[in-house]
Design an enzyme around this catalytic site. Sequence first.
Site, PDB file in Angstrom:
ATOM      1  CG  HIS A 103     -32.459 -11.862  35.743  1.00 30.25           C
ATOM      2  ND1 HIS A 103     -33.019 -12.854  36.507  1.00 30.25           N
ATOM      3  CD2 HIS A 103     -31.135 -11.973  35.905  1.00 30.25           C
ATOM      4  CE1 HIS A 103     -32.076 -13.555  37.088  1.00 30.25           C
ATOM      5  NE2 HIS A 103     -30.920 -13.048  36.744  1.00 30.25           N
ATOM      6  CE1 TYR A 119     -27.582 -12.168  39.782  1.00 30.69           C
ATOM      7  CE2 TYR A 119     -28.740 -11.571  37.785  1.00 30.69           C
ATOM      8  CZ  TYR A 119     -28.166 -12.533  38.588  1.00 30.69           C
ATOM      9  OH  TYR A 119     -28.175 -13.836  38.216  1.00 30.69           O
ATOM     10  CG  HIS A 145     -35.121 -19.493  42.680  1.00 30.64           C
ATOM     11  ND1 HIS A 145     -33.779 -19.749  42.842  1.00 30.64           N
ATOM     12  CD2 HIS A 145     -35.188 -18.381  41.888  1.00 30.64           C
ATOM     13  CE1 HIS A 145     -33.070 -18.835  42.177  1.00 30.64           C
ATOM     14  NE2 HIS A 145     -33.902 -18.001  41.602  1.00 30.64           N
ATOM     15  CG  PHE A 146     -38.983 -15.445  44.656  1.00 26.33           C
ATOM     16  CD1 PHE A 146     -39.612 -14.928  45.765  1.00 26.33           C
ATOM     17  CD2 PHE A 146     -39.757 -15.784  43.551  1.00 26.33           C
ATOM     18  CE1 PHE A 146     -40.977 -14.767  45.801  1.00 26.33           C
ATOM     19  CE2 PHE A 146     -41.125 -15.630  43.566  1.00 26.33           C
ATOM     20  CZ  PHE A 146     -41.743 -15.125  44.693  1.00 26.33           C
ATOM     21  CG  HIS A 147     -39.970 -17.110  49.768  1.00 28.47           C
ATOM     22  ND1 HIS A 147     -40.792 -17.111  48.669  1.00 28.47           N
ATOM     23  CD2 HIS A 147     -40.526 -16.241  50.646  1.00 28.47           C
ATOM     24  CE1 HIS A 147     -41.819 -16.293  48.882  1.00 28.47           C
ATOM     25  NE2 HIS A 147     -41.676 -15.758  50.083  1.00 28.47           N
ATOM     26  NE  ARG A 201     -44.669 -17.666  40.659  1.00 26.73           N
ATOM     27  CZ  ARG A 201     -43.771 -16.776  40.237  1.00 26.73           C
ATOM     28  NH1 ARG A 201     -43.017 -17.023  39.186  1.00 26.73           N
ATOM     29  NH2 ARG A 201     -43.580 -15.651  40.887  1.00 26.73           N
ATOM     30  NE  ARG A 202     -47.045 -14.437  40.570  1.00 26.80           N
ATOM     31  CZ  ARG A 202     -46.509 -13.660  39.665  1.00 26.80           C
ATOM     32  NH1 ARG A 202     -46.678 -13.911  38.410  1.00 26.80           N
ATOM     33  NH2 ARG A 202     -45.794 -12.635  40.032  1.00 26.80           N
TER      34      ARG A 202
END
Length: 548
Positions: free
Chosen positions: A222, A226, A373-375, A438-439
Amino acid sequence: MKTFVRIDKRDATLAMAHIYVGFAALALGGLAGLLQVLVRSGRFTLPAGIGYYQVLTVHGVLLGLVLTTFFILGFQHAAISRTSGTYSGKSRLMGWLGFWVMLIGTIMAAVMILLNEATVLYTFYAPLQAHWIFYLGLTFVVVGSWLGGAGMIMKYVSWRKEHPGQPSPLLTFMAIINTVLWIVATIGVAGTVLFQLLPWSLGLVDRVDVLVSRTLFWYFGHPLVYFWLLPAYMAWYVIIPKVIGGKIFSDSLARLSFILFLLFSIPVGFHHQLVEPGIDAYWKFLQVILTFMVVIPSLMTAFSLFATFEMYGRSKGATGLFGWFKKLPWGDARFTVPFIGMVAFIPAGAGGLINASNQMNQVVHNTIWVTGHFHLTLATSVVLTFFGIAYWLVPHLTGRVLTKAMNKLAIVQAIVWAVGMSIMSGAMHAVGLLGAPRRSSYSTYGDAPQALDWIPYQIAQAVGGTILFIGIILVLYIFINLAFFSPKGEEEFPVGEQAETAERTPMALENWKIWLTILAALILVAYSAPFIDMIQNAPPASKGYRMW
Ligand code: HAS
């Protein structure tokens, strides 16, 4: 009078070396991404026996780990040299040592992935097992980044000795916070790699405790996000105000938000493990609360950015609630490209809040929603800001200029990216809500009855992914132009100044004893009891398996 400050040539070479590796990773990782969306559409098969998960590992490792780490270290070396002065010989030596060790580690890991000996995805969770050379390569990358970080910290310490009682330059302070965050976070991944995965892959131990290794991974995973985000925030807080001709709203607020990131980004890894058995609900609850604490500095950032834009707009005669919007320099890629990243961060952050909410996480976890989300977060907000930085940083470091033509193309590139990503990430979010995993490749679920409903979304992902690939070709073209072909000249490294109306920065914000003590206490509270629990109640460890 305009004064042009150029980074020392030797420091510029160090920063550029990192950035070259980052962009090489972008080229290869982007190609792997294109192959993936085509396979997921169910209408394309990979040639020469190449596996879907192998390509997925190449994509995740090169873009999520190599591009980011190299770009960030390069940017931070440049930022510290620009704002705290030329590096000493020792700092620079550490920077170079770090670079080479990281590069050797990257090559070791990459070769193993390409040989299909490390098809373990970018999270390399046990019980998936890779060749030991892959894990050793990762260790080199981490150790190399510590050496580079040590070079930065040495420069910071010497600046503070030479300027007693003064707050350090804002950009340097931010880069140092990010470095400390990275060092504390990587202790987790170093722990699992050195004490679990390496001995296990070498056959020295037979089994591995999967829960412990995943927990150590997410202790790192996590704050990793950041570590990616904070350099973008450095640009939003410090560079953008200067580019638009405005002022930083408040130096103290910017420092406080970075300190909050340092404190709250680490003790929150359980929000990636909410559906995992073996962790007591009480500790998951505590870490969910801490996750909502780490949202606060992002809200502070949004507030500060709106304030900067509004102050600037009003100084140019804007009136009304959104009058400032029209006054912003839309024709300047150094502003517009990161601004598109900021706008994307509003829905991206809202998605993060959904993920972090325990009940909603049960719906989205391990669906392709998370990939969506992470894209938006990493691959849009962060990456577009990195591109926006590169458009002035690369010519600054190579002694060239951002020409009008390249500036225009950079804006086109960002628009192409935003369109491609809206289609691809939008489809990922939507089909994730329908339960698409996913994946997984089409071949693994193509026969499932509900998979028929997913097909239109998978085609949309392929369309969006193809547009994004055009975006990658454009950014690589601009990068090569700025690094080697654009005219020689002076391109500014913009560094903003604080508004006259802002309060003086209190020195307590730079009191490391206070912040590091609170950080250690928070980590101990959030992790020690559940960790002891995991070890005391460990089930028989897993022997592991290989994906190929
Ligand atoms: Fe996340 C999963 C929660 C932020 C990356 N995240 C992931 C994964 C990645 C990732 C890579 O709680 C997948 C890992 C894997 O492989 O399994 N995430 C959050 C939360 C936030 C958040 C609460 N994530 C990020 C950032 C990332 C990132 C940033 C990369 C850079 N995430 C999660 C959770 C999961 C997760 C769960 C696990 C899901 C699962 O079940 O597996 C927050 O930090 C977000 C806060 C952001 C805001 C937005 C502030 C807005 C700003 C913009 C202002 C705009 C302006 C322009 C001024 C509150 C600052 C205005 C202009 C106009 C015109 C309007």
